[in-house]
Design a protein around this motif. Structure first.
Motif, PDB file in Angstrom:
ATOM      1  N   ALA A 109       0.850  -1.191   0.000  1.00  0.00           N
ATOM      2  CA  ALA A 109       0.000   0.000   0.000  1.00  0.00           C
ATOM      3  C   ALA A 109       0.882   1.236   0.000  1.00  0.00           C
ATOM      4  O   ALA A 109       1.396   1.650   1.040  1.00  0.00           O
ATOM      5  N   SER A 110       1.067   1.825  -1.173  1.00  0.00           N
ATOM      6  CA  SER A 110       1.756   3.098  -1.281  1.00  0.00           C
ATOM      7  C   SER A 110       0.709   4.210  -1.198  1.00  0.00           C
ATOM      8  O   SER A 110      -0.426   3.975  -0.773  1.00  0.00           O
ATOM      9  N   THR A 111       1.061   5.393  -1.621  1.00  0.00           N
ATOM     10  CA  THR A 111       0.212   6.545  -1.345  1.00  0.00           C
ATOM     11  C   THR A 111       0.286   7.585  -2.453  1.00  0.00           C
ATOM     12  O   THR A 111       1.288   7.671  -3.181  1.00  0.00           O
ATOM     13  N   SER A 112      -0.750   8.397  -2.543  1.00  0.00           N
ATOM     14  CA  SER A 112      -0.749   9.520  -3.476  1.00  0.00           C
ATOM     15  C   SER A 112       0.317  10.550  -3.104  1.00  0.00           C
ATOM     16  O   SER A 112       0.687  11.401  -3.931  1.00  0.00           O
ATOM     17  N   GLU A 113       0.841  10.474  -1.873  1.00  0.00           N
ATOM     18  CA  GLU A 113       1.869  11.417  -1.439  1.00  0.00           C
ATOM     19  C   GLU A 113       3.161  11.261  -2.242  1.00  0.00           C
ATOM     20  O   GLU A 113       4.026  12.139  -2.206  1.00  0.00           O
ATOM     21  N   VAL A 114       3.327  10.140  -2.951  1.00  0.00           N
ATOM     22  CA  VAL A 114       4.523  10.003  -3.795  1.00  0.00           C
ATOM     23  C   VAL A 114       4.525  11.036  -4.914  1.00  0.00           C
ATOM     24  O   VAL A 114       5.576  11.304  -5.513  1.00  0.00           O
ATOM     25  N   TYR A 115       3.366  11.632  -5.215  1.00  0.00           N
ATOM     26  CA  TYR A 115       3.290  12.664  -6.248  1.00  0.00           C
ATOM     27  C   TYR A 115       3.634  14.046  -5.697  1.00  0.00           C
ATOM     28  O   TYR A 115       3.799  14.996  -6.471  1.00  0.00           O
ATOM     29  N   PRO A 121       1.594  18.110  -6.843  1.00  0.00           N
ATOM     30  CA  PRO A 121       1.735  17.743  -8.267  1.00  0.00           C
ATOM     31  C   PRO A 121       1.660  18.924  -9.222  1.00  0.00           C
ATOM     32  O   PRO A 121       0.928  19.880  -9.007  1.00  0.00           O
ATOM     33  N   CYS A 122       2.444  18.808 -10.298  1.00  0.00           N
ATOM     34  CA  CYS A 122       2.435  19.814 -11.366  1.00  0.00           C
ATOM     35  C   CYS A 122       1.513  19.416 -12.505  1.00  0.00           C
ATOM     36  O   CYS A 122       1.334  20.189 -13.452  1.00  0.00           O
ATOM     37  N   ILE A 123       0.958  18.188 -12.456  1.00  0.00           N
ATOM     38  CA  ILE A 123      -0.046  17.779 -13.438  1.00  0.00           C
ATOM     39  C   ILE A 123      -1.313  17.376 -12.693  1.00  0.00           C
ATOM     40  O   ILE A 123      -1.252  16.968 -11.533  1.00  0.00           O
ATOM     41  N   ASP A 132       2.182   7.293 -14.380  1.00  0.00           N
ATOM     42  CA  ASP A 132       3.498   7.519 -14.980  1.00  0.00           C
ATOM     43  C   ASP A 132       4.095   8.878 -14.609  1.00  0.00           C
ATOM     44  O   ASP A 132       5.197   9.225 -15.053  1.00  0.00           O
ATOM     45  N   TYR A 133       3.396   9.653 -13.771  1.00  0.00           N
ATOM     46  CA  TYR A 133       3.930  10.932 -13.301  1.00  0.00           C
ATOM     47  C   TYR A 133       4.917  10.682 -12.163  1.00  0.00           C
ATOM     48  O   TYR A 133       4.608   9.958 -11.221  1.00  0.00           O
ATOM     49  N   TRP A 134       6.111  11.299 -12.239  1.00  0.00           N
ATOM     50  CA  TRP A 134       7.168  11.030 -11.254  1.00  0.00           C
ATOM     51  C   TRP A 134       7.058  11.888 -10.007  1.00  0.00           C
ATOM     52  O   TRP A 134       7.764  11.655  -9.027  1.00  0.00           O
ATOM     53  N   GLY A 135       6.218  12.887 -10.023  1.00  0.00           N
ATOM     54  CA  GLY A 135       5.974  13.647  -8.801  1.00  0.00           C
ATOM     55  C   GLY A 135       6.804  14.909  -8.659  1.00  0.00           C
ATOM     56  O   GLY A 135       7.756  15.164  -9.401  1.00  0.00           O
ATOM     57  N   ASN A 136       6.421  15.714  -7.673  1.00  0.00           N
ATOM     58  CA  ASN A 136       7.086  16.977  -7.343  1.00  0.00           C
ATOM     59  C   ASN A 136       7.217  17.019  -5.824  1.00  0.00           C
ATOM     60  O   ASN A 136       6.397  17.591  -5.123  1.00  0.00           O
ATOM     61  N   PRO A 195       2.363   0.361 -10.568  1.00  0.00           N
ATOM     62  CA  PRO A 195       1.432   0.869  -9.554  1.00  0.00           C
ATOM     63  C   PRO A 195       0.080   1.259 -10.145  1.00  0.00           C
ATOM     64  O   PRO A 195      -0.013   1.608 -11.320  1.00  0.00           O
ATOM     65  N   VAL A 196      -0.942   1.213  -9.288  1.00  0.00           N
ATOM     66  CA  VAL A 196      -2.303   1.564  -9.682  1.00  0.00           C
ATOM     67  C   VAL A 196      -2.861   2.587  -8.696  1.00  0.00           C
ATOM     68  O   VAL A 196      -2.815   2.366  -7.482  1.00  0.00           O
ATOM     69  N   ASN A 197      -3.369   3.695  -9.232  1.00  0.00           N
ATOM     70  CA  ASN A 197      -4.054   4.686  -8.398  1.00  0.00           C
ATOM     71  C   ASN A 197      -5.392   4.135  -7.928  1.00  0.00           C
ATOM     72  O   ASN A 197      -6.181   3.630  -8.742  1.00  0.00           O
ATOM     73  N   LEU A 198      -5.664   4.255  -6.630  1.00  0.00           N
ATOM     74  CA  LEU A 198      -6.967   3.879  -6.084  1.00  0.00           C
ATOM     75  C   LEU A 198      -7.521   5.062  -5.303  1.00  0.00           C
ATOM     76  O   LEU A 198      -6.926   5.526  -4.326  1.00  0.00           O
TER      77      LEU A 198
END
Length: 313
Positions: free
Chosen positions: A115-121, A124-126, A132-136, A237-240
């Motif tokens: 279980a990872s997280t949206s915080e890896v983004y 975000p700039c997009i 496939d977005y590498w994050g900010n 990874p899959v966004n949920l």
């Protein structure tokens, strides 16, 4: 369906406790591992009536020795007030915890979902965020212990996959809410509901125009179990999360209305590195899992408000 023995790390936490219940209802045996830093025995004690359920008090930063078929790795404090309390411990839980879980999975040949997280983004700039977005991400900010810890954990999982061929699954969880949330976890949904029910001022950081998406926990659990059961080779990874987007101000107004509260809104400065927008692109989840959320925000908030009314009473 064959009965599996499944380890859930962080199983006494908000999401983990719902996952344990789902797996038990499916007829599986479940080992719930938690150190109770943010999890609560109260979340899972009612599950002891299932003969296939057991609770183990342990920290994932120490090696684990279990005989299981599958592992769900959820162990890590997930709200800023908790993961910033002891940032070094947070990093250790994310990284050493991932290594120990993978060591066990490799030894057993067990399938493992991380279980990872949206915080890896980051901030975000997009928008919305695709996988496939590498994050900010700020690597030295007050949120970095969690953001970078989770990013490193994904690296460890993918390197293990490339090195050993272990059957892994990686999901990125966006804002999730529902019963069993900790009343003092500092997350926006629980904060607003607790403040509204207590008649306290509702604290909004920034101008309230920043946006979030909110996924009800039952929807998330369905997606997690579906992801675990996908064919080998699809690892994510899959966004949920829920793709419906609301401003923080809109959320506050919904909570006030549904709780019949007369609390006032007060505004405070926005914390460092707090994202201005956060919404998942869930195209991949729809395509690969046949999944999308079913519970809308108003319905989910009603269930969650009822839960907090009971525990605050």
């Amino acid at each position: 369906m064959s009965v599996k023995r499944i380890l859930v790390t962080g199983g006494a936490g908000f999401i983990g406790s719902h996952l344990c219940k789902k797996l038990l209802k499916q007829g599986h045996e479940v080992v719930c591992l938690d150190n109770y830093f943010t999890g609560s025995k109260a979340n899972v004690v009612g599950l002891l009536s299932y003969p296939g359920f057991e609770i183990v008090r342990q920290d994932t930063t120490y090696p684990m020795h279990f005989e299981v078929d599958e592992i769900y790795n959820l162990a890590c404090p997930a709200s800023p007030v908790h993961y910033q309390h002891n940032p070094i411990k947070t990093i250790k839980t994310s990284v050493l915890g991932a290594i120990n879980v993978l060591d066990l999975a490799c030894y057993l040949g067990a399938k493992v979902l991380h279980a990872s997280t949206s915080e890896v983004y980051g901030d975000p700039c997009i928008h919305p965020q695709t996988e496939d977005y590498w994050g900010n991400v700020n690597p030295i900010g007050s949120r970095s212990c969690y953001d970078e810890g989770k990013r490193c954990a994904e690296t460890v999982f993918f390197d293990t996959y490339r090195q050993s061929g272990l059957d892994i699954k990686v999901i990125r969880i966006f804002n999730t809410y529902g019963p069993n949330m900790h009343p003092n976890d500092g997350r926006v949904v629980s904060n607003f509901i607790v403040q509204a029910l207590r008649g306290e001022d509702i604290t909004i950081y920034g101008d309230g125009k920043q946006t979030r998406s909110f996924c009800y926990v039952d929807d998330l659990i369905d997606a997690m179990v579906t992801m675990m059961n996908t064919e080998q080779g699809f690892i994510g990874p899959v966004n949920l999360g829920n793709s419906a987007e609301f401003t923080i101000l809109e959320l506050a107004e919904k909570v006030l209305s549904l709780s019949c509260s007369r609390s006032k809104l007060v505004f405070r400065p926005l914390p460092q590195d707090d994202p201005k927008q956060r919404r998942p692109d869930i195209t991949l989840a729809k395509l690969k899992l046949g999944w999308e959320p079913l519970v809308d925000l108003e319905e989910g908030l009603k269930y969650t408000i009822d839960y907090f009314r009971r525990i605050l009473a």
